[in-house]
Write a protein that holds these residues in place. Structure first.
Motif, short mmCIF file in Angstrom:
data_model
loop_
_atom_site.label_atom_id
_atom_site.label_comp_id
_atom_site.label_asym_id
_atom_site.label_seq_id
_atom_site.Cartn_x
_atom_site.Cartn_y
_atom_site.Cartn_z
N ASP A 191 101.23 64.73 44.30
CA ASP A 191 102.01 63.88 44.46
C ASP A 191 102.57 62.99 43.48
OD1 ASP A 191 103.60 61.65 45.66
OD2 ASP A 191 103.08 62.10 47.07
N ASP A 192 103.61 63.19 42.58
CA ASP A 192 104.36 62.13 41.67
C ASP A 192 104.17 60.84 41.57
OD1 ASP A 192 106.77 62.64 43.61
OD2 ASP A 192 107.33 61.83 42.37
N GLN A 193 104.32 60.67 42.76
CA GLN A 193 103.60 58.37 42.81
C GLN A 193 102.76 58.12 43.02
OE1 GLN A 193 106.76 58.29 46.44
NE2 GLN A 193 108.19 58.03 45.25
N PRO A 194 101.93 57.59 41.94
CA PRO A 194 100.87 57.23 41.75
C PRO A 194 100.19 56.44 43.06
CG PRO A 194 102.26 56.58 39.33
CD PRO A 194 102.90 56.96 40.92
N ARG A 243 99.18 58.93 45.62
CA ARG A 243 98.27 59.57 45.21
C ARG A 243 97.56 59.15 45.75
NH1 ARG A 243 100.82 60.98 40.61
NH2 ARG A 243 99.61 59.20 39.69
N ARG A 244 97.19 57.97 44.96
CA ARG A 244 95.44 57.03 44.91
C ARG A 244 95.78 56.82 46.33
NH1 ARG A 244 97.06 54.24 40.61
NH2 ARG A 244 98.79 52.97 41.57
N VAL A 253 93.70 64.84 42.29
CA VAL A 253 94.67 64.58 42.27
C VAL A 253 95.35 65.03 40.76
CG1 VAL A 253 93.75 62.40 43.39
CG2 VAL A 253 94.54 62.33 40.72
N THR A 265 99.62 65.32 39.26
CA THR A 265 100.42 64.73 39.14
C THR A 265 101.84 65.40 39.93
OG1 THR A 265 100.75 65.16 36.68
CG2 THR A 265 99.95 62.55 37.98
N ASP A 266 102.20 66.71 39.51
CA ASP A 266 102.70 68.15 39.95
C ASP A 266 102.25 69.30 39.72
OD1 ASP A 266 102.32 69.47 36.76
OD2 ASP A 266 103.57 67.26 36.29
N GLU A 281 100.20 70.51 37.22
CA GLU A 281 98.82 70.16 37.18
C GLU A 281 98.12 71.31 37.42
OE1 GLU A 281 97.27 66.53 36.50
OE2 GLU A 281 98.85 66.44 36.95
N MET A 337 108.60 66.70 44.59
CA MET A 337 108.51 66.37 43.56
C MET A 337 109.59 66.96 41.93
SD MET A 337 104.91 67.37 43.73
CE MET A 337 104.78 69.11 43.79
#
Length: 124
Positions: free
Chosen positions: A4-7, A10-11, A26, A28-29, A32, A51
């Motif tokens: 997920d690109d939203q921190p 994702r967290r 995890v 971010t895109d 990755e 994303m």
């Protein structure tokens, strides 16, 4: 693996799953994530469909070329049902609509990690 690109999202998902006893990585895109998956294939992918760069559909296309049977839970907003349909055609049998309850997430993760007899499970 949570992609997920939203921190914050994702967290939240990663911490909730860690507290439930899962090992979580995890990304971010999509790029990755593909690199991480090549190093250590996860048991499950939780994928945000919207994303920047490689979107969820593009990621799923590449994922299916490399790892055909890896289960995927798609996270999507209510107005993105066309993306859910595309994801379904690429073998994603589980989806979770935003906003979602953590109990719904846990339920889908447990289902996706078991042998799949029922497809297209939805929560949200």
């Amino acid at each position: 693996m949570v992609i997920d690109d939203q921190p914050g999202v994702r967290r939240l998902i990663a911490e909730a799953l860690k507290q439930a006893g899962f090992n979580v990585t995890v990304a971010t895109d999509g790029q990755e994530a593909l690199g991480e998956i090549a190093l250590e294939e996860p048991s499950l992918v939780i994928l945000d469909m919207k994303m920047p760069g490689m979107n969820g559909v593009e990621f799923l296309q590449e994922l299916r070329r490399r790892f055909l049977a890896l289960p995927v839970i798609v996270i999507t907003a209510y107005n993105e049902l066309d993306l859910v349909e595309q994801a379904s055609k690429l073998g994603s049998s589980y989806y979770l609509q935003k906003p979602f309850d953590l109990e719904d997430l846990y339920h889908l993760v447990r289902q996706a990690l078991q042998p799949r007899y029922i497809s297209h499970q939805a929560v949200g």
